[in-house]
Design an enzyme around this catalytic site. Structure first.
Site, PDB file in Angstrom:
ATOM      1  N   ASN A 144       9.279   0.333  -1.925  1.00 52.75           N
ATOM      2  CA  ASN A 144       9.276   0.162  -0.595  1.00 52.75           C
ATOM      3  C   ASN A 144       9.423  -1.202   0.149  1.00 52.75           C
ATOM      4  OD1 ASN A 144       6.860  -0.661  -1.893  1.00 52.75           O
ATOM      5  ND2 ASN A 144       5.598  -0.632  -0.009  1.00 52.75           N
ATOM      6  N   ASN A 149      12.488 -10.655 -13.084  1.00 48.38           N
ATOM      7  CA  ASN A 149      12.894 -11.578 -11.988  1.00 48.38           C
ATOM      8  C   ASN A 149      14.425 -10.816 -11.674  1.00 48.38           C
ATOM      9  OD1 ASN A 149      14.372 -13.174 -10.222  1.00 48.38           O
ATOM     10  ND2 ASN A 149      14.076 -15.005 -11.600  1.00 48.38           N
ATOM     11  N   MET A 150      14.571  -9.785 -10.473  1.00 51.12           N
ATOM     12  CA  MET A 150      15.523  -9.147 -10.267  1.00 51.12           C
ATOM     13  C   MET A 150      16.641 -10.088  -9.792  1.00 51.12           C
ATOM     14  SD  MET A 150      15.134  -5.906 -11.246  1.00 51.12           S
ATOM     15  CE  MET A 150      16.690  -5.305 -10.089  1.00 51.12           C
ATOM     16  N   TYR A 170       4.100  -2.401   9.642  1.00 49.93           N
ATOM     17  CA  TYR A 170       2.810  -2.485   8.934  1.00 49.93           C
ATOM     18  C   TYR A 170       1.840  -1.324   9.325  1.00 49.93           C
ATOM     19  CZ  TYR A 170       3.476  -7.383   7.518  1.00 49.93           C
ATOM     20  OH  TYR A 170       3.982  -8.387   6.869  1.00 49.93           O
ATOM     21  N   GLU A 171       0.701  -1.037   8.684  1.00 50.50           N
ATOM     22  CA  GLU A 171       0.061   0.103   9.029  1.00 50.50           C
ATOM     23  C   GLU A 171      -0.338   0.402  10.638  1.00 50.50           C
ATOM     24  OE1 GLU A 171      -2.423   3.237   9.053  1.00 50.50           O
ATOM     25  OE2 GLU A 171      -1.471   2.377   7.398  1.00 50.50           O
ATOM     26  N   GLY A 208      -8.871  20.990  20.391  1.00 52.56           N
ATOM     27  CA  GLY A 208      -8.618  22.205  19.844  1.00 52.56           C
ATOM     28  C   GLY A 208      -9.180  23.294  20.698  1.00 52.56           C
ATOM     29  N   GLY A 209      -9.256  24.500  19.707  1.00 51.69           N
ATOM     30  CA  GLY A 209      -9.591  25.799  20.492  1.00 51.69           C
ATOM     31  C   GLY A 209     -11.016  25.916  20.681  1.00 51.69           C
ATOM     32  N   ASP A 250       0.074   3.818   5.938  1.00 52.95           N
ATOM     33  CA  ASP A 250       0.341   3.398   4.631  1.00 52.95           C
ATOM     34  C   ASP A 250       0.182   4.610   3.599  1.00 52.95           C
ATOM     35  OD1 ASP A 250       1.852   0.762   4.743  1.00 52.95           O
ATOM     36  OD2 ASP A 250      -0.247  -0.014   5.172  1.00 52.95           O
ATOM     37  N   GLN A 280       0.826  -1.182   0.000  1.00 53.26           N
ATOM     38  CA  GLN A 280      -0.022  -0.113  -0.092  1.00 53.26           C
ATOM     39  C   GLN A 280       0.894   1.307   0.051  1.00 53.26           C
ATOM     40  OE1 GLN A 280      -3.418   2.127   2.647  1.00 53.26           O
ATOM     41  NE2 GLN A 280      -3.063   0.285   2.933  1.00 53.26           N
TER      42      GLN A 280
END
Length: 396
Positions: free
Chosen positions: A83, A60-61, A125-126, A230-231, A155, A5
């Site tokens: 990634n 295929n590397m 992972y996420e 927040g404000g 991700d 992702q």
């Protein structure tokens, strides 16, 4: 060279911005083509929704011929995005130094779980990124456990950060003529998205956080439910008929208290010194939203939305995934789009959230595995006969 992702979300955004994105996959394909399938032998929605507007080649590397072909690809590329786990591309024989030799104008973007410190070799992972980036410790209710958010801030959130770095490097290359390395860590991106919680961590040194509904404070920012923090105080209040998403989120600005008081049938609270000022209400925010909920629970969220918006009260109904998919307004805006896929048929996805006046985005179907092998390798001078041989040898 992206998968799952974080990387694909970045390259899909680049494709929507006009890049010719060539997705390089192992001959077995991105693992998400098979993950969470809803139809047998068809690319999953996980894959299709992250890989629109791209072309696909297989390579295929681990093979020598594969590395030779990759070398030629690098020479003609503007941007390389990956990634993989730390050091994976280096182990393939393509360090940053080697890539620079092949193409000094190349922008090489890497997305990793962590930076170069103590966590560098950890798998990410996420939700791990959420856990280690400050999100989970500050999400949930005070007495409950830490919670993950449904938004994929680890991700896809990191992917968007990577896009910003890539575009900056591309622009700088116009001035310098040189490419550069862009590195983004998931933990760092989540922490950036949680910066307001670091703001509040520092405020704690000077006393309790009065905008939070929590009654007690320790030495770290607590979980505070649906409080805005927040404000302007906000909360999700229940609406009729009381289903899991029958809520509306309401912000109470100083100027909004008088009209809210009238809407909920308590106009006297607008002048009552116990309620009339933000300072007076701050110590009893829970009671304030309880009063509002006593009115909203008698109406559906769309009626509440209309009544509050008529008085310019900031609010928004909690929309379910079903409501979002079916939202005609979002469809008209091109942010919820229907795409035809050659094997699965029509599917719904999210369109580009970036809208440029001169560059409209047409969301196109994602590629089948290796769909563009002949087209792209042909551009590199690989003959049809060699392509057949490479396929039979497992190189593509």
């Amino acid at each position: 060279m992206t998968h799952v992702q974080s990387g694909p979300s970045a390259t899909q955004m680049l494709a929507w911005l006009g890049a010719d994105v060539v997705k390089l996959e192992a001959p077995t394909g991105d693992i998400t083509r098979q993950q969470l399938r809803d139809l047998p032998d068809v690319d999953s929605l996980y894959f299709t929704m992250l890989n629109c507007n791209k072309r696909s080649i297989t390579l295929n590397m681990k093979s020598e011929r594969g590395k030779e072909i990759f070398t030629e690809l690098v020479k003609s590329a503007d941007i390389l995005v990956e990634n993989f786990g730390p050091g994976a591309v280096d182990r393939m024989g393509f360090s940053w130094e080697r890539l620079q030799e092949l193409n000094p104008r190349l922008i090489y973007a890497s997305i990793k779980g962590f930076g170069q410190g103590r966590y560098a070799k950890f798998k990410a992972y996420e939700v791990i990124a959420q856990a280690m980036g400050g999100s989970m410790s500050t999400t949930g209710f005070e007495e409950g456990p830490p919670l993950a958010t449904g938004a994929q801030i680890g991700d896809s959130g990191t992917g968007i950060h990577a896009v910003a770095g890539i575009l900056a490097a591309l622009y700088q290359r116009e001035q310098s003529g040189r490419g550069q390395r862009v590195q983004v860590a998931m933990q760092h991106a989540v922490l950036n998205l949680c910066r307001v919680k670091l703001r509040d961590q520092q405020r704690l040194a000077h006393g309790p956080l009065r905008e939070y509904p929590n009654k007690t404070f320790g030495d770290e920012v607590p979980r505070s439910g649906n409080a805005s923090g927040g404000g302007q105080p906000g909360w999700a209040v229940r609406c009729a008929p009381g289903g899991p998403n029958d809520y509306i989120y309401v912000i109470v600005q100083p100027v909004g208290w008088k009209p809210i008081s009238g809407i909920i049938g308590r106009p006297e609270l607008a002048e009552d010194p116990e309620w009339s000022t933000p300072e007076a209400r701050l110590s009893k925010l829970d009671k304030m939203f309880q009063l509002i909920e006593e009115w909203t629970i008698r109406h559906d969220k769309w009626t509440v939305l209309d009544r509050l918006n008529a008085e310019n009260i900031p609010c928004g109904p909690i929309l379910s995934t079903k409501e979002l998919v079916e939202d005609e307004s979002l469809q008209d805006e091109g942010i919820v789009v229907k795409v035809e896929h050659p094997t699965r048929g029509e599917f719904v996805t999210v369109g580009s959230p970036l809208q440029l006046s001169d560059s409209p985005v047409d969301v196109r179907t994602p590629p089948l595995l290796g769909e563009h092998n002949q087209e792209i390798y042909g551009e590199l001078g690989v003959s049809a006969d060699e392509l057949a041989e490479l396929k039979s040898n497992g190189v593509i």
